[in-house]
Enzyme design. Structure first.
Site, short mmCIF file in Angstrom:
data_model
loop_
_atom_site.label_atom_id
_atom_site.label_comp_id
_atom_site.label_asym_id
_atom_site.label_seq_id
_atom_site.Cartn_x
_atom_site.Cartn_y
_atom_site.Cartn_z
N ARG A 139 0.85 -1.19 0.00
CA ARG A 139 0.00 0.00 0.00
C ARG A 139 0.88 1.24 0.00
O ARG A 139 2.05 1.19 0.44
CB ARG A 139 -0.89 0.01 1.24
CG ARG A 139 -1.83 -1.18 1.38
CD ARG A 139 -2.58 -1.11 2.71
NE ARG A 139 -3.53 -2.20 2.86
CZ ARG A 139 -3.24 -3.37 3.41
NH1 ARG A 139 -2.01 -3.62 3.84
NH2 ARG A 139 -4.17 -4.31 3.52
N LYS A 163 -1.30 -5.95 12.78
CA LYS A 163 -0.82 -7.16 12.10
C LYS A 163 0.56 -6.91 11.52
O LYS A 163 0.86 -5.82 11.04
CB LYS A 163 -1.78 -7.57 10.98
CG LYS A 163 -3.17 -7.97 11.46
CD LYS A 163 -4.02 -8.50 10.31
CE LYS A 163 -4.27 -7.42 9.27
NZ LYS A 163 -5.18 -7.91 8.20
N HIS A 226 -3.07 2.91 -5.66
CA HIS A 226 -3.76 1.65 -5.40
C HIS A 226 -3.94 0.84 -6.68
O HIS A 226 -4.05 -0.40 -6.62
CB HIS A 226 -5.13 1.92 -4.76
CG HIS A 226 -5.63 0.79 -3.93
ND1 HIS A 226 -5.03 0.39 -2.75
CD2 HIS A 226 -6.66 -0.08 -4.12
CE1 HIS A 226 -5.67 -0.64 -2.25
NE2 HIS A 226 -6.66 -0.96 -3.06
N ARG A 229 -1.18 -1.56 -7.06
CA ARG A 229 -1.42 -2.74 -6.20
C ARG A 229 -2.38 -3.72 -6.88
O ARG A 229 -2.19 -4.93 -6.81
CB ARG A 229 -1.99 -2.24 -4.87
CG ARG A 229 -2.20 -3.28 -3.80
CD ARG A 229 -2.45 -2.55 -2.47
NE ARG A 229 -3.27 -3.29 -1.53
CZ ARG A 229 -2.81 -4.17 -0.65
NH1 ARG A 229 -1.52 -4.44 -0.61
NH2 ARG A 229 -3.63 -4.77 0.20
N HIS A 252 -4.52 -9.13 3.35
CA HIS A 252 -5.98 -9.16 3.52
C HIS A 252 -6.36 -10.22 4.56
O HIS A 252 -5.85 -11.33 4.52
CB HIS A 252 -6.66 -9.51 2.19
CG HIS A 252 -6.56 -8.43 1.17
ND1 HIS A 252 -6.73 -8.66 -0.19
CD2 HIS A 252 -6.32 -7.10 1.29
CE1 HIS A 252 -6.58 -7.52 -0.85
NE2 HIS A 252 -6.34 -6.57 0.03
N TYR A 261 -9.96 -7.73 -6.20
CA TYR A 261 -8.79 -7.36 -6.99
C TYR A 261 -8.69 -8.18 -8.28
O TYR A 261 -7.97 -7.81 -9.20
CB TYR A 261 -7.51 -7.58 -6.18
CG TYR A 261 -7.23 -6.53 -5.13
CD1 TYR A 261 -6.09 -5.74 -5.19
CD2 TYR A 261 -8.09 -6.34 -4.07
CE1 TYR A 261 -5.82 -4.79 -4.22
CE2 TYR A 261 -7.84 -5.39 -3.09
CZ TYR A 261 -6.71 -4.63 -3.17
OH TYR A 261 -6.45 -3.68 -2.22
#
Length: 280
Positions: A139, A163, A226, A229, A252, A261
């Site tokens: 990101r 995370k 984005h 990505r 994710h 995506y």
């Protein structure tokens, strides 16, 4: 009891989001959305009825359903923070899309044109940044984790929303990153810095990418971090066909998010329908 959406309350909300380790982009957006709602209220005390009116006004003004839901997410989070739980709003129900809009889909060829143009203009930092995001799937808020140390190790640990995940860096990218860092006299720490040595902001990265569009002959609507990505995700999946592995790489928590995506374009889906041969 009045429930005023004051500037002081919104400012305190921003501090709360920071303590909750929300990303800078999320904090900025939520503050912007709550400020917009405050302006709409025009000094009135917030109520569930007024929140519902605001929701309907957004629809009347032509906001996309996804955008409205993102603004409602800001409001619901604010309600949790302020203890106004009775004022929370339900999200709009949106049918899951089966294809993506080709007009916003950045192709591999367009990505290559952006890179070529950046290097031709001697915008080496921008070109390398595009390659870094697109070859790792990180990101834009995670660019700060691309350090000299990471380039030497060939991997970096990214900490976001509680995370931690490890991202592997392609060997060729590592060589280019270290060469650039040496040229810029960056011995350690973040590689992508401003002239004054500060981290590149999301806004600055966005603005620099947009400036490339016209020279590269790529629609501006397709050029934003984005989308790089997304290009990484589709390319990675075509290579391994492992959606669970891709979800891990992208960070994710739900494969359903990863599935978004991998949507094909409407044109690709139409070709698939034509191949069924069900029309005489």
């Amino acid at each position: 009891m009045e429930h005023l959406l004051s500037a002081e309350k919104i400012s305190a909300f921003g501090k709360y989001l920071h303590q909750e380790e929300r990303s800078r982009g999320t904090i900025e957006k939520y503050i912007r959305d709550m400020t917009a709602f405050s302006v709409w209220l025009d000094g009135r005390s917030a109520t569930k009825e007024l929140a519902a009116e605001w929701k309907e006004s957004l629809r009347a003004d032509g906001y996309a359903c996804v955008t409205i839901n993102s603004m409602l997410a800001a409001w619901n989070t604010f309600c949790s923070f302020a203890g106004w739980n009775d004022f929370r709003m339900k999200y709009l129900r949106i049918q899951r899309r089966s294809f993506r809009d080709k007009r916003r889909d950045l192709t591999r060829q367009e990505y290559k044109r952006l890179l070529t143009t950046a290097y031709e203009l001697h915008r080496d930092r921008l070109a390398l940044l595009l390659e870094t995001i697109c070859s790792t799937g990180i990101r834009v808020s995670e660019v700060k984790y691309i350090t000299v140390e990471a380039a030497r190790l060939g991997r970096t640990e990214i900490s976001l929303k509680g995370k931690i995940r490890t991202i592997l860096l392609p060997a060729k990218l590592c060589r280019k990153l270290l060469k650039y860092a040496h040229k810029q006299k960056i011995a350690s720490g973040e590689i992508f810095l401003t002239g004054s040595g500060r981290s590149l902001s999301r806004r600055q990265i966005w603005a620099e990418m947009k400036k490339l569009c016209k020279r590269a002959g790529v629609e501006a609507s397709k050029v934003f971090p984005h989308n790089l990505r997304h290009l990484f995700a589709s390319t990675f999946y075509q290579a391994c066909h492992d959606i669970a592995r891709l979800a891990d790489v992208l960070g994710h928590s739900s494969i359903e998010t990863t599935r978004i995506y991998l949507l094909t374009t409407g044109m690709e889906q139409r070709k698939q329908l034509d191949r069924l041969g069900l029309v005489s």
